[in-house]
Scaffold this motif. Structure first.
Motif, mmCIF file in Angstrom:
data_model
loop_
_atom_site.group_PDB
_atom_site.id
_atom_site.type_symbol
_atom_site.label_atom_id
_atom_site.label_comp_id
_atom_site.label_asym_id
_atom_site.label_seq_id
_atom_site.Cartn_x
_atom_site.Cartn_y
_atom_site.Cartn_z
ATOM 1 N N TRP A 165 9.020 10.908 -12.723
ATOM 2 C CA TRP A 165 9.065 9.563 -13.293
ATOM 3 C C TRP A 165 10.275 8.736 -12.889
ATOM 4 N N ILE B 294 4.103 9.723 -9.772
ATOM 5 C CA ILE B 294 3.518 9.926 -11.098
ATOM 6 C C ILE B 294 2.724 11.234 -11.132
ATOM 7 N N ALA B 295 1.931 11.457 -10.087
ATOM 8 C CA ALA B 295 1.085 12.650 -10.090
ATOM 9 C C ALA B 295 1.929 13.924 -10.083
ATOM 10 N N LYS C 264 3.956 1.548 -1.135
ATOM 11 C CA LYS C 264 4.586 1.733 -2.447
ATOM 12 C C LYS C 264 3.586 2.245 -3.460
ATOM 13 N N TRP C 265 2.370 1.747 -3.368
ATOM 14 C CA TRP C 265 1.320 2.225 -4.276
ATOM 15 C C TRP C 265 1.175 3.734 -4.134
ATOM 16 N N LEU C 266 1.093 4.195 -2.869
ATOM 17 C CA LEU C 266 0.907 5.635 -2.633
ATOM 18 C C LEU C 266 2.135 6.428 -3.070
ATOM 19 N N VAL D 227 0.851 -1.200 0.000
ATOM 20 C CA VAL D 227 0.000 0.000 0.000
ATOM 21 C C VAL D 227 0.882 1.244 0.000
ATOM 22 N N LEU E 60 4.226 5.589 -5.397
ATOM 23 C CA LEU E 60 4.213 5.574 -6.853
ATOM 24 C C LEU E 60 3.217 6.604 -7.378
ATOM 25 N N GLN E 61 2.072 6.621 -6.726
ATOM 26 C CA GLN E 61 1.032 7.581 -7.114
ATOM 27 C C GLN E 61 1.546 9.015 -6.969
ATOM 28 N N LEU F 68 9.747 0.792 -8.424
ATOM 29 C CA LEU F 68 9.431 -0.528 -8.974
ATOM 30 C C LEU F 68 10.675 -1.404 -9.079
#
Lengths: 513, 499
Positions: A416, A411-412, A403-405, A401, A407-408, A423
């Motif tokens: 990059w 990207i946002a 890492k998801w945030l 979770v 990453l988000q 990842l």
């Protein structure tokens, strides 16, 4: 339970227990168990109260600043305390299991108990400190107990690592203390709330002394957090310490100095003006992720591999300094970083404990000696695998979770390269974790083709304490919701649902300064 | 309090999670208890899925949502398409469990095997019931982790190597999916699976980014769906025991990838939108290449399981092809193939496993005359193989009929060419097997023959392929009856096309 008891329970209880454990050997283990349970109850009670009432402050003895010691707890504090209680408690259980069945005459095992409690007390006190000077005091206590733990085994390797750690940590503390003294001379306060307000008002920009102070503080803490390239002391220290100590150091002690950086950077320093410095910190984090992972892949010894994995995982914590410069994603990045820290603490402790058990079972430090170990040690290998998933950052772990945030946020905010690093780090972690697991599942056909090997049975308490902690680690992602709610209490970026003034829990008469 | 309608999807997942967990804790020697748990969990799951089907047909809504953070939600739902997949996996899992119990009998480490076996199906059910892309990714990654121990179960050097290749592909694929999903989230905000997609409010400037994301999602899911050139792991994973191969090819892994692609096209992007940003034709071409390439490679494999593996690579892309040829008929063909391919391929793998365990036969060149020794197994095999070729009245015929019609209907005549080539190739690698099995005399004694009394092999190994072989014919014969897979697929398609 009265809140005073909670505050005191977290600091005084382990201190008293530590004294008791030092004075009386038969009482050392019971004292540790009582403290483990006591601080678990206190930490959860504190989290519950913070969630319900908002941030809390407690003036020890009723004395106000600058004379008194001010304790402070918000969502972040409570989160850290729960982390210490869960991880610390499990390590106590594991060590109890180890010492009951395994006799090692080369050093005095019983000395672990008092030092452990001193370490827990200083951790709790550090997280509760409301001013930067007390942070120094507790950090120093933490260092001393950590050094003692590393050197406990008394071998040449361990003593060398301990001495090196001592020198590094003391110099780091001195840098930090110098910074604190400078800030105090400029702003006349060490309370980090007041200091934060003052710095915001006075606009630190251009003020050379303040900048120097901040630089000193941060570099001292970076050294303690072992971020690349200041990580040189960590792998030998963490891999030569006794297993329980390795787990404590990697899981909790590193988080303490990181907590101070995180706290000061976003709540005290005018971070918005330090964009370049933030980018630098993140660059160090990126280098740590890549270098640490590659080194972990290259290791031939199990605990050294796990230690390098810590170097890599600490790198993830430093991504926030660049990510949070975009206000739109700051909260996501900040909360994800805390979630990652907690997740790593629980997961890495479990991995170290499992590695220690495997090392004991085979009697060898080498990864190669683990061939086919899943047959003899299924529970420990399962625990290693489960906690290993946390290091890779796959679901349902908290690291996923987080890492998801992250990453988000990357990207946002259009960063990059950071997305790519987040990842890649996961894939590299998969390589070193599965290298061990794959080897452990090997079956020799015919049997004679493998070297004959004797493995020792691992005490059940060690096996199941590790597995329990690993299961907590892997399910943490599904508990993200209450954790996030807790973190929102007085967080630097979220809309604070509570008034800025902390609720005072002191029942003593306020003494006018 | 959460109500029954929220509990049910959770229970469907938990039924195998709990049985898996208990199997781990159980002493390995307690075979009876483990068997009861295995079958109990599988039967319970089928019953729960049945309840859910009954409820949905009466208009009940099964949904559950757990917010994890402000933007992320763990959500399950029972949409017609979810139920389609979950029914397939629950049904075939029950058969595979029976088969696995017979296959392994008394070999070591069965607690580990059946524990992960249960977790694996738990992940597959989660993939089926996931209501948004986040939940989908969660279970998709868990599937990777739980299948790894099954693939390397034998612990031999070759198995570990196969497992390593499997992991490299799937972990990187998983990372790509995660990147794409997060990227999509930053553009669209939420990504709840919705019929006809969630792209209504997207501005044309973002089409470029959305094309990239589409490509990443297809590449990521394409790894598990074994689309060329991402298929390398599948033939290597053939080192796994037969029940695992059956599970990988028919129920779980490959299917999860194909299901993911279908979900992305229909329920995230929406068919209409996909056509608008013109990503369907490249997808159709990629699928066609995979179909032809897989079949070509299959012809040259002497190892039976490897031949079946390349056949899977080819067949699974029928699903993708049906999805990419935009048109109700083709879509129906693609969706229904999800079930048809599952039933047929699992039959073939069960049969291959029977040959290997009973006779020690694992190569096509050793199969002379096996039909006389194992008539039931080979009958099932032959029916499924004919189905793969597309002979009426089997399931495979229905698929190809709908795909071909759909292509003509939308003017994409070249797809029919692909189907014809593929059918010829299918015949080239399946008919020789059928021929040698039935019409050639055995070459001599079997490599490792094991007697099982009156039956040609143990009943637990014999029953599953016979049942699925029978199903292959039945779903083809009764394709137009209510509640057949085809009928169901049509219902799903009506929803997707908004009719």
């Amino acid at each position: 339970m009265s809140l005073e008891a909670v505050f005191l329970g977290l600091i005084v209880l382990p201190l008293l227990g530590g004294c008791l454990a030092f004075l009386s050997r038969p009482l050392a283990l019971p004292a540790n168990l009582v403290v483990a349970v006591g601080q678990l109850i206190c930490a959860f009670e504190l989290a519950r109260t913070v969630m319900a009432q908002g941030p809390l402050s407690y003036k020890v003895g009723g004395w106000d600043a600058p004379l008194g010691v001010n304790l402070y707890a918000d969502g972040l504090t409570a989160m850290m305390l729960v982390m210490v209680a869960v991880v610390g408690g499990t390590i106590v259980l594991y060590t109890a299991g180890a010492m009951r069945s395994i006799k090692d005459d080369t050093y005095d095992q019983q000395l672990f108990w008092p030092i452990n409690l001193l370490l827990l007390a200083s951790l709790n006190a550090l997280f509760l400190s409301g001013d930067i000077f007390n942070l120094y005091v507790t950090l120093e206590l933490l260092t001393l107990s950590a050094v003692a733990l590393i050197g406990l085994v008394g071998t040449v390797d361990a003593l060398t690592a301990a001495l090196r750690y001592l020198l590094v940590a003391i110099s780091a503390s001195l840098l930090y203390l110098l910074g604190v003294a400078l800030l105090y001379s400029i702003y006349g306060t060490v309370d980090w709330h007041l200091l934060g307000d003052q710095i915001q008002v006075d606009q630190v920009k251009g003020d050379q002394a303040s900048l120097l102070a901040i630089a000193l503080i941060v570099s001292g803490l970076l050294l303690k957090t072992a971020v690349f390239p200041l990580h040189f002391w960590l792998p030998p220290a963490h891999s030569s310490a006794p297993t329980a100590a390795s787990a404590l150091l990697s899981a909790l002690v590193l988080k303490a100095s990181f907590y101070i950086i995180l706290r000061l950077w976003f709540s005290v320093f005018p971070y918005a003006e330090f964009q370049n410095a933030g980018t630098l910190l993140t660059t160090l984090g990126v280098a740590a992720i890549l270098w640490g992972s590659l080194q972990a892949i290259n290791q031939t010894q199990l605990k050294a591999m796990v230690a390098y994995s810590t170097v890599a995982q600490v790198g993830y914590l430093f991504l926030v300094f660049s990510l949070a410069s975009d206000a739109a994603v700051a909260w996501d990045a900040w909360s994800a970083t805390v979630l990652f820290a907690v997740s790593h603490a629980v997961g890495k402790a479990a991995v170290f404990l499992a590695a220690g058990s495997l090392q004991y079972a085979t009697g060898s430090k080498q990864i190669d000696s683990l061939a086919g170990i899943a047959r003899e040690q299924p529970v420990t290998v399962l625990a290693f695998a489960t906690a290993g998933v946390v290091l890779i950052g796959l679901p349902p772990s908290g690291a996923f979770v987080a890492k998801w945030l992250l990453l988000q946020s990357a990207i946002a905010s259009g960063q990059w390269p950071l997305a790519a690093v987040i990842l890649t780090g996961g894939v590299l972690a998969a390589i070193y974790v599965f290298r061990v697991l794959s080897l452990s599942l090997l079956r020799c056909e015919p049997r004679e083709s493998c070297e004959p090997r004797e493995t020792r049975p691992v005490p059940r308490l060690m096996q199941y304490a590790t597995l329990g902690l690993a299961i907590v680690a892997i399910t943490l992602g599904m508990m993200a919701s209450p954790m996030m709610e807790l973190l929102k209490v007085d967080a630097p970026f979220s809309a604070n649902p509570f008034s800025a003034d902390p609720v005072s829990v002191s029942t003593f008469r306020e003494v006018a300064p | 309090m959460i109500s029954w309608n929220q509990w049910l999807p959770l229970l469907v997942i938990a039924s195998s999670l709990i049985s898996g967990g208990v199997i781990f804790v159980l002493d390995e020697k307690r075979k009876l208890a483990r068997t009861v748990l295995n079958l109990g969990g599988a039967v319970l799951k089928v019953i729960l899925v049945g309840l859910m089907l009954w409820g949905v047909s009466r208009g009940e809504l099964y949904e559950v949502h757990f917010p994890l953070t402000d933007g992320l939600e763990f959500a399950l739902h029972a949409s017609p398409f979810s139920l389609f997949f979950v029914t397939l996996s629950a049904g075939l899992w029950l058969l595979t469990t029976i088969y696995a119990i017979g296959y392994f009998e008394d070999s070591p480490h069965l607690d580990r095997f059946f524990g992960f076996f249960s977790f694996c199906v738990c992940a597959t059910t989660g993939i089926a019931l996931a209501a948004n892309l986040f939940t989908f990714v969660v279970f998709y990654e868990i599937l990777t982790l739980t299948t790894y121990p099954l693939v390397v179960h034998s612990g031999k050097e070759s198995a570990l190597r196969g497992g390593r290749i499997y992991l490299i592909y799937t972990i990187v694929g998983g990372a790509v999916v995660m990147l794409a999903a997060v990227w999509l989230q930053t553009i669209v905000g939420s990504f709840e699976f919705t019929e006809r997609g969630v792209m209504a409010d997207v501005s044309p400037e973002q089409y470029g980014q959305l094309r990239w994301i589409f490509a990443l999602l297809i590449a990521g899911f394409g790894v598990k769906a074994a689309m060329v050139p991402l298929h390398g792991w599948l033939p290597n994973a053939m080192v796994a025991p037969a029940p695992v191969s059956a599970l990988l090819h028919a129920v779980a892994v490959v299917k999860a990838g194909a299901f993911g692609i279908v979900r992305v096209v229909y329920d995230v992007y929406g068919l209409e939108f996909c056509r608008q940003i013109s990503v369907t034709t490249p997808l159709a071409i990629a699928a066609s290449i995979t179909i032809v390439y897989g079949s070509m490679r299959a012809i040259y494999q002497d190892d039976l399981k490897r031949r079946l593996a390349f056949s899977t690579i080819s067949q699974v892309s029928y699903i993708v092809l049906g999805t990419a040829v935009v048109g109700p008929m083709a879509t129906t063909g693609g969706i229904v193939h999800l079930v048809h391919q599952g039933i047929m391929k699992i039959t073939l793998f069960f049969a291959a496993g029977n040959l290997a365990t009973t006779l020690g036969v694992s190569k096509v060149s050793e199969m002379d005359g096996v039909g006389r020794r194992m008539p039931w197994t080979m009958t099932a095999f032959s029916v499924a193989a004919l189905g793969m070729i597309g002979m009426p009245p089997t399931a495979g015929f229905v698929t190809k009929w709908y795909l071909g019609h759909g292509a003509l209907e939308t003017g994409q005549d070249w797809v029919v060419g692909v189907l014809v080539i593929s059918t010829v190739l299918n015949a080239m690698y399946f008919l020789p097997i059928i021929y040698v099995a039935w019409f050639k005399p055995p070459k001599g004694a079997w490599a490792k023959e094991r007697s099982a009394g009156q039956l040609e092999t143990r009943w637990s190994l014999l029953m599953p392929p016979v049942v699925t072989g029978l199903l292959t014919v039945l779903v083809g014969l009764f394709a137009n009856m209510p509640l057949s897979p085809l009928d169901w697929a049509k219902f799903i398609v009506d929803l997707e096309y908004g009719q």
